[in-house]
Design an enzyme around this catalytic site. Structure first.
Site, PDB file in Angstrom:
ATOM      1  CG  ASP A  41       8.812  -4.147  25.932  1.00 45.26           C
ATOM      2  OD1 ASP A  41       9.427  -5.776  25.881  1.00 45.26           O
ATOM      3  OD2 ASP A  41       9.909  -3.205  26.134  1.00 45.26           O
ATOM      4  CB  SER A  42       8.669 -10.246  23.461  1.00 46.42           C
ATOM      5  OG  SER A  42       7.412 -10.532  24.680  1.00 46.42           O
ATOM      6  CG  ASP A  80       8.530  -5.489  29.776  1.00 49.30           C
ATOM      7  OD1 ASP A  80       9.553  -4.992  30.773  1.00 49.30           O
ATOM      8  OD2 ASP A  80       9.141  -6.095  28.270  1.00 49.30           O
ATOM      9  CE  LYS A 108      10.471  -7.919  31.431  1.00 54.89           C
ATOM     10  NZ  LYS A 108      10.834  -6.923  30.522  1.00 54.89           N
ATOM     11  CD  GLU A 110      14.429  -4.367  28.410  1.00 49.55           C
ATOM     12  OE1 GLU A 110      15.505  -3.524  27.863  1.00 49.55           O
ATOM     13  OE2 GLU A 110      13.644  -5.292  27.357  1.00 49.55           O
ATOM     14  CD  GLU A 172      16.078 -11.079  26.709  1.00 54.64           C
ATOM     15  OE1 GLU A 172      15.656 -10.290  27.798  1.00 54.64           O
ATOM     16  OE2 GLU A 172      15.869 -12.107  25.410  1.00 54.64           O
TER      17      GLU A 172
END
Ligand code: KIV
Length: 255
Positions: A41-42, A80, A108, A110, A172
Site C-alpha cells: 500500500d506504499s 497488502d 499482508k 499490519e 520494519e
C-alpha cells in the site's frame, strides 16, 4: 500456492522481496528471479502521490494486484490489505478473497490481530504479518523497539503471529538485536526493512532502490540506480531532438 509451500521459504537462503505496482515492473522483477513481489500500500505514496498509505482503497489495491499478476509468472505475490479493510473478521475474509481472486498468493496485514489472522488462515488464506513501524497507524516514522518494554511487546506479538501460522512477518524499522531475537525464536520467515541483516530476507520499495525520488533517502534505503536522472536525461534528449528536427528521422518514419 498453499500455506505449507509458502512456509518452505524459511529454507531459502535470504529471501528477497520487492514491491511492484504495475505490469511492466512485475515482469522485470519476475524475470530477474525475485522470490516475492509485494503489491504494497506504499502505492499511496510512490504511485498515487499521497502523503501516506491511509487514502489507499481496496479498489486501488485490486487494480494494481491484477496488473502485477499479469506481469509475474513465477514470483509469489502478496497483496497488502489497506487500512480499514480488515477491522473485523467479515471484512477481512471478504477483502482477502478479493486479493486472492485478483491473483495474489497471500495477503499482508499490519499489527497483531489474532482473531483476524486465525480466521484468514482457517479459511485457507496465507498471511504475512507486519510488526515494528506500522505505516497505516503510525503518527511518527521512527525506529520501534529501542526501549525494552516496546521490544518485548513486538517480540511477544511475533511469537503469537508465528503460533497462529503466518508464513512470514515483515519487521520494519526495528533494532538489529530485536530482529535477531525474533528471527531466532520464530518458525516463520522474517523479512526486514530497516531491521538489519539477521532477518531471513529483505524487502525494499522498488522505487526507492531504483532512485526514482531524489528527495527521499532515509538511512535504511540503499539506492542501486539513479533512474530519475536517467529518465530526465532521456526526456531532455527527446525534447531537444524534436525541437531541432532530428527526431523523427528517416529510420523512424514510414514511406
Ligand atoms: O507497503 C509497503 O510497501 C510495505 C513494505 C514497506 C513492507 O508494507
Amino acid at each position: 500456492m498453499d500455506i505449507e509451500q509458502l512456509k518452505r521459504l524459511k529454507d531459502v537462503r535470504k529471501v528477497v522481496m520487492l514491491t511492484a505496482y504495475d505490469y511492466q515492473m512485475a515482469k522485470i522483477l519476475d524475470t530477474a528471479g525475485l522470490d516475492i513481489i509485494l503489491v504494497g500500500d506504499s502505492l499511496g505514496m510512490v504511485v498515487l502521490g499521497y502523503e501516506g498509505t491511509r487514502q489507499v482503497t481496496m479498489a486501488d489495491m485490486i487494480r494494481h494486484t491484477e496488473a502485477v499478476t499479469r506481469g509475474a509468472k513465477s514470483a509469489i505475490i502478496v497483496g497488502d490489505m489497506p487500512i480499514g479493510t480488515y477491522g473485523n473478521i467479515g471484512d477481512a475474509l471478504k477483502n482477502a478473497q478479493k486479493f486472492i481472486e485478483a491473483g495474489a498468493d497471500a495477503i499482508k496485514i499490519e499489527g497483531n490481530k489474532p482473531e483476524i489472522v486465525e480466521a484468514l488462515i482457517s479459511s485457507g488464506v496465507p498471511v504475512m504479518g507486519h510488526l515494528g513501524l506500522l505505516p497505516q497507524t503510525a503518527e511518527e516514522f521512527k525506529v520501534r523497539g529501542k526501549r525494552r518494554e516496546e521490544a518485548d511487546r513486538i517480540y511477544a506479538d511475533a511469537l503469537e503471529l508465528d503460533g497462529l501460522g503466518v508464513f512470514s512477518i515483515v519487521l520494519e524499522c526495528v533494532p538489529i538485536k530485536l530482529s535477531k531475537r525474533i528471527t531466532d525464536a520464530v518458525g516463520c520467515l522474517t523479512i526486514g526493512i530497516g531491521a538489519g541483516a539477521a532477518c531471513d530476507g529483505q524487502v525494499l520499495i522498488v522505487n526507492d532502490l531504483l532512485g526514482m525520488d531524489e528527495d527521499f533517502n532515509p538511512k535504511h534505503i540503499k539506492i542501486y540506480a539513479h533512474l530519475s536522472e536517467t529518465i530526465r536525461e532521456a526526456v531532455l534528449r527527446f525534447m531537444e531532438e524534436v525541437k531541432n528536427g532530428k527526431f523523427p528521422d528517416d529510420a523512424h518514419s514510414f514511406h
